[in-house]
Design a protein around this motif. Structure first.
Motif, PDB file in Angstrom:
ATOM      1  N   ILE A 249       4.003   2.065   0.444  1.00 35.44           N
ATOM      2  CA  ILE A 249       3.145   1.570   1.575  1.00 35.44           C
ATOM      3  C   ILE A 249       2.098   2.538   1.989  1.00 35.44           C
ATOM      4  CG2 ILE A 249       2.966   0.726   3.939  1.00 35.44           C
ATOM      5  CD1 ILE A 249       5.736  -0.049   3.861  1.00 35.44           C
ATOM      6  N   ALA A 250       2.321   3.766   1.943  1.00 33.11           N
ATOM      7  CA  ALA A 250       1.089   4.809   2.121  1.00 33.11           C
ATOM      8  C   ALA A 250       0.018   4.769   1.144  1.00 33.11           C
ATOM      9  CB  ALA A 250       1.830   6.185   2.257  1.00 33.11           C
ATOM     10  N   ASP A 251       0.311   4.000  -0.133  1.00 32.33           N
ATOM     11  CA  ASP A 251      -0.801   4.022  -1.012  1.00 32.33           C
ATOM     12  C   ASP A 251      -1.890   3.412  -0.599  1.00 32.33           C
ATOM     13  OD1 ASP A 251       0.645   5.738  -2.933  1.00 32.33           O
ATOM     14  OD2 ASP A 251       1.572   4.025  -4.121  1.00 32.33           O
ATOM     15  N   ALA A 252      -1.540   2.274   0.218  1.00 31.93           N
ATOM     16  CA  ALA A 252      -2.909   1.703   0.788  1.00 31.93           C
ATOM     17  C   ALA A 252      -3.281   2.249   1.823  1.00 31.93           C
ATOM     18  CB  ALA A 252      -2.422   0.185   1.115  1.00 31.93           C
ATOM     19  N   ASN A 253      -3.788   3.252   2.015  1.00 33.89           N
ATOM     20  CA  ASN A 253      -4.052   4.268   3.232  1.00 33.89           C
ATOM     21  C   ASN A 253      -5.384   4.288   3.597  1.00 33.89           C
ATOM     22  OD1 ASN A 253      -5.198   5.532   1.053  1.00 33.89           O
ATOM     23  ND2 ASN A 253      -4.098   7.587   1.188  1.00 33.89           N
ATOM     24  N   ASN A 254      -6.391   3.169   2.909  1.00 36.46           N
ATOM     25  CA  ASN A 254      -7.586   2.942   3.360  1.00 36.46           C
ATOM     26  C   ASN A 254      -7.892   1.683   3.596  1.00 36.46           C
ATOM     27  OD1 ASN A 254      -8.807   1.741   0.856  1.00 36.46           O
ATOM     28  ND2 ASN A 254      -8.098   3.755   0.150  1.00 36.46           N
ATOM     29  N   LEU A 255      -8.983   1.138   4.399  1.00 41.47           N
ATOM     30  CA  LEU A 255      -9.446   0.031   4.891  1.00 41.47           C
ATOM     31  C   LEU A 255      -9.678  -1.108   3.612  1.00 41.47           C
ATOM     32  CD1 LEU A 255      -9.486  -2.088   7.436  1.00 41.47           C
ATOM     33  CD2 LEU A 255     -11.721  -1.464   7.150  1.00 41.47           C
ATOM     34  N   ILE A 256     -10.151  -0.341   2.609  1.00 40.99           N
ATOM     35  CA  ILE A 256     -10.314  -1.282   1.403  1.00 40.99           C
ATOM     36  C   ILE A 256      -9.192  -1.687   0.868  1.00 40.99           C
ATOM     37  CG2 ILE A 256     -11.515  -1.252  -0.882  1.00 40.99           C
ATOM     38  CD1 ILE A 256     -13.602   0.750   0.223  1.00 40.99           C
ATOM     39  N   ASP A 257      -8.248  -0.805   0.663  1.00 41.00           N
ATOM     40  CA  ASP A 257      -6.826  -1.154  -0.114  1.00 41.00           C
ATOM     41  C   ASP A 257      -6.298  -2.112   0.655  1.00 41.00           C
ATOM     42  OD1 ASP A 257      -7.393   0.258  -2.570  1.00 41.00           O
ATOM     43  OD2 ASP A 257      -6.369   2.126  -1.731  1.00 41.00           O
ATOM     44  N   PHE A 258      -6.034  -1.901   1.957  1.00 38.56           N
ATOM     45  CA  PHE A 258      -5.393  -2.557   2.939  1.00 38.56           C
ATOM     46  C   PHE A 258      -5.937  -3.986   3.047  1.00 38.56           C
ATOM     47  CE2 PHE A 258      -4.226  -4.406   7.187  1.00 38.56           C
ATOM     48  CZ  PHE A 258      -3.067  -4.164   7.280  1.00 38.56           C
ATOM     49  N   ARG A 259      -7.382  -4.336   2.829  1.00 40.42           N
ATOM     50  CA  ARG A 259      -7.974  -5.543   3.169  1.00 40.42           C
ATOM     51  C   ARG A 259      -7.760  -6.492   1.454  1.00 40.42           C
ATOM     52  NH1 ARG A 259     -13.001  -5.811   6.824  1.00 40.42           N
ATOM     53  NH2 ARG A 259     -12.694  -7.907   6.385  1.00 40.42           N
ATOM     54  N   LYS A 260      -8.342  -5.519   0.785  1.00 42.96           N
ATOM     55  CA  LYS A 260      -8.510  -6.180  -0.573  1.00 42.96           C
ATOM     56  C   LYS A 260      -7.620  -6.085  -1.492  1.00 42.96           C
ATOM     57  CE  LYS A 260     -13.546  -5.915  -0.296  1.00 42.96           C
ATOM     58  NZ  LYS A 260     -14.956  -5.471  -0.970  1.00 42.96           N
ATOM     59  N   ARG A 261      -6.540  -5.278  -1.289  1.00 38.84           N
ATOM     60  CA  ARG A 261      -5.380  -4.995  -2.292  1.00 38.84           C
ATOM     61  C   ARG A 261      -4.209  -5.200  -1.474  1.00 38.84           C
ATOM     62  NH1 ARG A 261      -9.082  -0.504  -3.914  1.00 38.84           N
ATOM     63  NH2 ARG A 261     -10.455  -1.389  -5.503  1.00 38.84           N
ATOM     64  N   PRO A 262      -3.858  -6.375  -1.311  1.00 37.76           N
ATOM     65  CA  PRO A 262      -2.738  -6.290  -0.565  1.00 37.76           C
ATOM     66  C   PRO A 262      -1.291  -6.218  -1.155  1.00 37.76           C
ATOM     67  CG  PRO A 262      -3.599  -8.643  -0.702  1.00 37.76           C
ATOM     68  CD  PRO A 262      -4.295  -7.453  -1.112  1.00 37.76           C
TER      69      PRO A 262
ATOM     70  N   LEU B 273      -0.516  -3.793  -2.964  1.00 44.54           N
ATOM     71  CA  LEU B 273      -0.322  -2.457  -2.866  1.00 44.54           C
ATOM     72  C   LEU B 273       1.020  -2.309  -1.868  1.00 44.54           C
ATOM     73  CD1 LEU B 273      -3.468  -0.660  -3.596  1.00 44.54           C
ATOM     74  CD2 LEU B 273      -1.895  -1.026  -5.062  1.00 44.54           C
ATOM     75  N   TRP B 274       0.654  -3.019  -0.798  1.00 44.31           N
ATOM     76  CA  TRP B 274       1.661  -2.763   0.346  1.00 44.31           C
ATOM     77  C   TRP B 274       2.450  -3.908   0.927  1.00 44.31           C
ATOM     78  CZ3 TRP B 274       0.703  -5.616   4.719  1.00 44.31           C
ATOM     79  CH2 TRP B 274      -0.270  -6.444   4.909  1.00 44.31           C
ATOM     80  N   ILE B 275       2.341  -4.990   0.600  1.00 43.32           N
ATOM     81  CA  ILE B 275       3.140  -6.180   0.897  1.00 43.32           C
ATOM     82  C   ILE B 275       4.427  -6.070   0.262  1.00 43.32           C
ATOM     83  CG2 ILE B 275       3.597  -8.819   0.857  1.00 43.32           C
ATOM     84  CD1 ILE B 275       0.676  -9.024   1.662  1.00 43.32           C
ATOM     85  N   PRO B 276       4.639  -5.984  -1.159  1.00 44.58           N
ATOM     86  CA  PRO B 276       5.958  -5.946  -1.968  1.00 44.58           C
ATOM     87  C   PRO B 276       6.917  -4.722  -1.109  1.00 44.58           C
ATOM     88  CG  PRO B 276       4.332  -6.170  -3.248  1.00 44.58           C
ATOM     89  CD  PRO B 276       3.631  -6.027  -1.964  1.00 44.58           C
ATOM     90  N   PRO B 277       6.474  -3.525  -0.919  1.00 43.73           N
ATOM     91  CA  PRO B 277       7.365  -2.614  -0.520  1.00 43.73           C
ATOM     92  C   PRO B 277       7.681  -2.833   0.869  1.00 43.73           C
ATOM     93  CG  PRO B 277       5.360  -1.660  -0.764  1.00 43.73           C
ATOM     94  CD  PRO B 277       5.325  -2.809  -1.474  1.00 43.73           C
ATOM     95  N   GLY B 278       6.752  -3.283   1.631  1.00 42.19           N
ATOM     96  CA  GLY B 278       6.904  -3.879   3.317  1.00 42.19           C
ATOM     97  C   GLY B 278       7.938  -5.119   3.443  1.00 42.19           C
ATOM     98  N   MET B 279       7.527  -6.148   2.718  1.00 36.68           N
ATOM     99  CA  MET B 279       8.631  -7.240   2.570  1.00 36.68           C
ATOM    100  C   MET B 279      10.043  -6.825   2.041  1.00 36.68           C
ATOM    101  SD  MET B 279       7.264  -9.524   3.782  1.00 36.68           S
ATOM    102  CE  MET B 279       8.378 -10.899   3.213  1.00 36.68           C
ATOM    103  N   CYS B 280      10.237  -5.498   1.186  1.00 40.13           N
ATOM    104  CA  CYS B 280      11.750  -5.182   0.960  1.00 40.13           C
ATOM    105  C   CYS B 280      12.085  -4.738   1.863  1.00 40.13           C
ATOM    106  CB  CYS B 280      11.359  -4.338  -0.393  1.00 40.13           C
ATOM    107  SG  CYS B 280      11.067  -5.125  -1.692  1.00 40.13           S
TER     108      CYS B 280
END
Length: 307
Positions: A260-273, A275-282
């Motif tokens: 989840i920490a790989d999406a540590n900036n606003l661009i990754d958080f908004r445009k590359r979900p 990166l963080w949705i699969p581990p977060g959902m797990c």
């Protein structure tokens, strides 16, 4: 004996009535709880996916491809790729191994420490009980997550290797989480030691160690099982929180938290979900499933729920 059973069947016109063991009754009550069964099925599937899934992946943990970096989900990469072109699905499955393993081992440590200290406090009472319970009060007064963060920062300063950090993390989480179980076991032991079977152990002259570990602790297994089940979810959340902050499991070893920490900036958080949705959902699915199982076990093993 066979003749007596046959006579009983003949006299009653049907099969002889047999008593049902407490564990069989608990299993039957658990099977009636659809939410708990659903949680169990989800957790089993999560274990199978995380521990067996990587063997069927065409990719390797250390496969880098800058040409394929930050690709969205596709038939080639079901969960997409990260900034180094690594397959997200493979990393999520391998991260699940670490997070689940940390949760289970930390819980085992909690059960060993909490069960033993709780049994000693309840059996010996007086000064032993006072000392152990005051130590438990001290641990309860400490904020667990800040303490974990401080210890994680210390490990970073000492440059502990990524492989060793996992073992330290397991021990630290387990060693800080034993107090609740110790109090519950102590309460059970205080009640059990006044029952008649303990008078029989006194008459037989059994040693204290045998009284505690052969006769008292086995009778606290239901409450230990329920508490341990719920502790697994807490340990996974602690590990994920620390790894997200960069103080738990650190790269290149993957865990759900540091993914989840790989999406540590606003661009990754908004445009590359992806990166963080699969581990977060797990994390979400696993902890909810474990809590559903824990609630089901509590209802199944609680003697007051018998009908």
């Amino acid at each position: 004996m066979a003749t007596e059973i046959a006579t009983m069947k003949k006299n009653t016109g049907g099969p002889a009535m047999t008593s049902e063991s407490p564990w069989r009754m608990a299993v039957r009550r658990f099977n009636r709880n659809k939410l708990a069964l659903g949680g169990l099925i989800i957790l089993v599937l999560m274990f199978l996916i995380c521990f067996l899934g990587p063997f069927f992946s065409p990719y390797n943990l250390y496969d880098y491809s800058l040409v394929d970096k930050n690709l969205p989900p596709s038939p080639k990469h079901w969960f997409g790729t990260d900034k180094l072109g690594r397959d997200i699905l493979l990393r999520v499955m391998l991260a699940g191994r670490i997070s689940l393993l940390v949760g289970i081992v930390a819980t085992v440590i909690t059960v060993v420490i909490g069960g033993t200290l709780g049994a000693l406090a309840g059996f010996y009472r007086k000064s032993v009980d006072t000392i152990i319970m005051r130590i438990a009060d001290i641990f309860l007064s400490l904020p667990t997550l800040p303490i974990l963060i401080i210890l994680g920062a210390v490990m970073s300063d000492l440059k502990v290797s990524p492989g060793s950090r996992i073992y330290f993390l397991m021990f630290i989480i387990g060693a800080l989480s034993w107090t609740t179980l110790a109090r519950l076991v102590r309460g059970q032991i205080l009640t059990l030691r006044e029952q008649e079977f303990m008078l029989a152990t006194e008459a037989l002259g059994l040693k204290d160690r045998r009284k505690i570990f052969r006769h008292l602790l086995p009778n606290t297994v239901p409450i230990i099982i329920v508490t341990a089940t719920l502790s697994v979810a807490s340990a996974i959340l602690y590990e994920s929180s620390m790894s997200f902050l960069g103080l738990g499991v650190v790269p290149p070893t993957p865990s759900w938290g540091n993914l989840i920490a790989d999406a540590n900036n606003l661009i990754d958080f908004r445009k590359r979900p992806w990166l963080w949705i699969p581990p977060g959902m797990c994390i979400l699915i696993t902890t909810v499933a474990i809590n559903l199982i824990g609630d089901g076990l509590r209802d199944a093993l609680d003697p007051k729920m018998k009908r």
